[in-house]
Design a protein around this motif. Sequence first.
Motif, PDB file in Angstrom:
ATOM      1  N   UNK A  99       0.860  -1.182   0.000  1.00  0.00           N
ATOM      2  CA  UNK A  99       0.000   0.000   0.000  1.00  0.00           C
ATOM      3  C   UNK A  99       0.904   1.242   0.000  1.00  0.00           C
ATOM      4  N   UNK A 100       0.739   2.056  -1.010  1.00  0.00           N
ATOM      5  CA  UNK A 100       1.522   3.304  -1.109  1.00  0.00           C
ATOM      6  C   UNK A 100       0.722   4.460  -0.526  1.00  0.00           C
ATOM      7  N   UNK A 101       1.361   5.197   0.371  1.00  0.00           N
ATOM      8  CA  UNK A 101       0.751   6.404   0.934  1.00  0.00           C
ATOM      9  C   UNK A 101       1.164   7.604   0.092  1.00  0.00           C
ATOM     10  N   UNK A 102       0.184   8.322  -0.410  1.00  0.00           N
ATOM     11  CA  UNK A 102       0.465   9.501  -1.235  1.00  0.00           C
ATOM     12  C   UNK A 102      -0.440  10.634  -0.784  1.00  0.00           C
ATOM     13  N   UNK A 103      -0.234  11.817  -1.417  1.00  0.00           N
ATOM     14  CA  UNK A 103      -1.059  12.963  -1.080  1.00  0.00           C
ATOM     15  C   UNK A 103      -2.521  12.741  -1.479  1.00  0.00           C
ATOM     16  N   UNK A 105      -4.047   9.930  -1.071  1.00  0.00           N
ATOM     17  CA  UNK A 105      -4.587   8.868  -0.236  1.00  0.00           C
ATOM     18  C   UNK A 105      -3.852   7.556  -0.456  1.00  0.00           C
ATOM     19  N   UNK A 106      -4.346   6.505   0.191  1.00  0.00           N
ATOM     20  CA  UNK A 106      -3.708   5.192   0.077  1.00  0.00           C
ATOM     21  C   UNK A 106      -3.965   4.586  -1.307  1.00  0.00           C
ATOM     22  N   UNK A 107      -2.892   3.994  -1.882  1.00  0.00           N
ATOM     23  CA  UNK A 107      -3.007   3.332  -3.187  1.00  0.00           C
ATOM     24  C   UNK A 107      -2.560   1.869  -3.041  1.00  0.00           C
ATOM     25  N   UNK A 108      -3.489   0.981  -2.673  1.00  0.00           N
ATOM     26  CA  UNK A 108      -3.101  -0.429  -2.487  1.00  0.00           C
ATOM     27  C   UNK A 108      -2.911  -1.131  -3.834  1.00  0.00           C
ATOM     28  N   UNK A 109      -1.946  -2.035  -3.858  1.00  0.00           N
ATOM     29  CA  UNK A 109      -1.755  -2.852  -5.061  1.00  0.00           C
ATOM     30  C   UNK A 109      -2.710  -4.052  -5.010  1.00  0.00           C
ATOM     31  N   UNK A 110      -2.690  -4.859  -6.038  1.00  0.00           N
ATOM     32  CA  UNK A 110      -3.502  -6.082  -6.037  1.00  0.00           C
ATOM     33  C   UNK A 110      -2.899  -7.100  -5.064  1.00  0.00           C
ATOM     34  N   UNK A 111      -3.707  -8.059  -4.639  1.00  0.00           N
ATOM     35  CA  UNK A 111      -3.217  -9.118  -3.747  1.00  0.00           C
ATOM     36  C   UNK A 111      -2.412 -10.120  -4.570  1.00  0.00           C
ATOM     37  N   UNK A 112      -1.286 -10.510  -3.996  1.00  0.00           N
ATOM     38  CA  UNK A 112      -0.460 -11.556  -4.604  1.00  0.00           C
ATOM     39  C   UNK A 112      -0.494 -12.780  -3.686  1.00  0.00           C
ATOM     40  N   UNK A 113      -0.700 -13.966  -4.279  1.00  0.00           N
ATOM     41  CA  UNK A 113      -0.791 -15.215  -3.514  1.00  0.00           C
ATOM     42  C   UNK A 113       0.491 -16.022  -3.731  1.00  0.00           C
ATOM     43  N   UNK A 114       0.955 -16.664  -2.655  1.00  0.00           N
ATOM     44  CA  UNK A 114       2.162 -17.480  -2.748  1.00  0.00           C
ATOM     45  C   UNK A 114       2.136 -18.535  -1.656  1.00  0.00           C
ATOM     46  N   UNK A 115       2.859 -19.660  -1.934  1.00  0.00           N
ATOM     47  CA  UNK A 115       3.041 -20.710  -0.923  1.00  0.00           C
ATOM     48  C   UNK A 115       4.398 -20.604  -0.241  1.00  0.00           C
ATOM     49  N   UNK A 116       5.231 -19.658  -0.719  1.00  0.00           N
ATOM     50  CA  UNK A 116       6.556 -19.491  -0.151  1.00  0.00           C
ATOM     51  C   UNK A 116       6.474 -18.685   1.140  1.00  0.00           C
ATOM     52  N   UNK A 117       7.542 -18.826   1.934  1.00  0.00           N
ATOM     53  CA  UNK A 117       7.588 -18.115   3.223  1.00  0.00           C
ATOM     54  C   UNK A 117       8.498 -16.904   3.155  1.00  0.00           C
ATOM     55  N   UNK A 127       8.720   6.822  -1.594  1.00  0.00           N
ATOM     56  CA  UNK A 127       7.417   7.075  -0.978  1.00  0.00           C
ATOM     57  C   UNK A 127       7.366   6.298   0.334  1.00  0.00           C
ATOM     58  N   UNK A 128       6.228   6.394   1.029  1.00  0.00           N
ATOM     59  CA  UNK A 128       5.986   5.622   2.254  1.00  0.00           C
ATOM     60  C   UNK A 128       5.057   4.465   1.893  1.00  0.00           C
ATOM     61  N   UNK A 129       5.455   3.239   2.295  1.00  0.00           N
ATOM     62  CA  UNK A 129       4.693   2.042   1.935  1.00  0.00           C
ATOM     63  C   UNK A 129       4.347   1.242   3.194  1.00  0.00           C
ATOM     64  N   UNK A 130       3.306   0.400   3.032  1.00  0.00           N
ATOM     65  CA  UNK A 130       2.956  -0.605   4.049  1.00  0.00           C
ATOM     66  C   UNK A 130       2.930  -1.972   3.361  1.00  0.00           C
ATOM     67  N   UNK A 131       3.670  -2.894   3.949  1.00  0.00           N
ATOM     68  CA  UNK A 131       3.639  -4.288   3.476  1.00  0.00           C
ATOM     69  C   UNK A 131       2.645  -5.043   4.351  1.00  0.00           C
ATOM     70  N   UNK A 132       1.552  -5.544   3.747  1.00  0.00           N
ATOM     71  CA  UNK A 132       0.480  -6.223   4.485  1.00  0.00           C
ATOM     72  C   UNK A 132       0.451  -7.698   4.082  1.00  0.00           C
ATOM     73  N   UNK A 133       0.510  -8.572   5.089  1.00  0.00           N
ATOM     74  CA  UNK A 133       0.561 -10.031   4.870  1.00  0.00           C
ATOM     75  C   UNK A 133      -0.583 -10.708   5.621  1.00  0.00           C
ATOM     76  N   UNK A 134      -1.255 -11.675   4.944  1.00  0.00           N
ATOM     77  CA  UNK A 134      -2.330 -12.466   5.565  1.00  0.00           C
ATOM     78  C   UNK A 134      -2.087 -13.943   5.225  1.00  0.00           C
ATOM     79  N   UNK A 135      -2.190 -14.778   6.250  1.00  0.00           N
ATOM     80  CA  UNK A 135      -2.052 -16.232   6.048  1.00  0.00           C
ATOM     81  C   UNK A 135      -3.441 -16.861   5.882  1.00  0.00           C
ATOM     82  N   UNK A 136      -3.506 -17.885   5.048  1.00  0.00           N
ATOM     83  CA  UNK A 136      -4.779 -18.585   4.770  1.00  0.00           C
ATOM     84  C   UNK A 136      -4.544 -20.096   5.022  1.00  0.00           C
TER      85      UNK A 136
END
Length: 409
Positions: A99-103, A105-117, A127-136
Amino acid sequence: MYFYNTRLTYFNLPIPLMLKPLLIIVLICLFANNTAYCQKTDTPRKANNFKAKITRVEIAGRDMPFQENYHVDYDNNVLEFEYSAIPAQNNLTYKYRIIENSFEGAKPSAWFFTNKTAVKVDSLKPAVYHFELIAIDAAKKESQPAIVEFKIEYPWWRSWWFWGSCFITLFGLFYGRERFLKFWSDEEQRHHRQVTELELRTLQLQMNPHFVFNALNAVQSFILNRDTISANNYLSKFANLIRLFLDSSRSKYITLADEIKLLSLYIEIEMLRFENKFELHLNVASDVNRFVEIPTMILQPFIENAINHGLRYKETKGNLYMSFFNQGKYLVCRIEDDGVGRERAKQIQSKSRKGYKSQGLKITEERLQTFNLIADADIHFLVEDRIKPPHEPGADIGTTIEIKFPKFG
């Protein structure tokens, strides 16, 4: 006394009796809703302890201690994240996004799926970014997200201090250039002024032999005529005049009072030389400041020209008028004579003094041009006939000269 019908219905009951059933129904509904809400809230929710966890952060190949946010240099724009889930499970799938923070507002990218750790992130712009991770897990249940903030710094050539330094440097260069050019311009003007002042001094020194030559001619004339008294009187006045002249020649300026004193003495000498062939009429306006300063030795050549080329050839006794008055921002000196005029003077001189050419007015004109250039002044003079045409042939038309001085002080 009230009479009631024995066949009572709901609609013909008194109003107090009609409100009681409605009030009972409202109270029953409120009690039922409150009981359902209390049962809903008292039912314990099963907590979600399934969480995603970032276990390692690597920036440009260097392991970094875990923290909530990171500052990454523009040249080290390569990040790698290792992660897992709590509690540990098999067959987990992960999804992440940046998620990129800009003037705007927030600009999130698409979700990427992976089995790797582990996942590597690079080529991000500053810029200022947030790396967001969710386990399924295998049951498609999503964990609580793990979020890390990182900031990609701008390169040094895009930083505010760099542009500020560039602006200050360019401003300093332009300012220094202007100061340097002004310095050299001032130096050039100073050198030019020195050269011009030397030229003015040279022209002023040229007046000395010219004036002395005419004065010695008068002394020679008295001696040849064996007029010792007049010669002695003339030499005394001439010595006094030379002293005044030398005193005034040391400066570029002289007060009007001293200039009038010098000119009056010079005219007295010339009157002795020409045996009182003319009279002086001096007039100084009452509003003229006698201590105002004018350039030295400017008026004397005009007086000399009026006497030697106008009054000298007059058959009768002539008159020399010298007046000073204010005219706006100028001090005006007007010199008038009722002599023969310029044209007749040239005719007479061409017959009696071949090869002679007066240099007084020419030197004075050059001095005025040089002085105006040095002092940024506007001294100018005008020579014209005293009597305008038409006039009788052979009449003494005379000459008028006006010299205008800006008020220097």
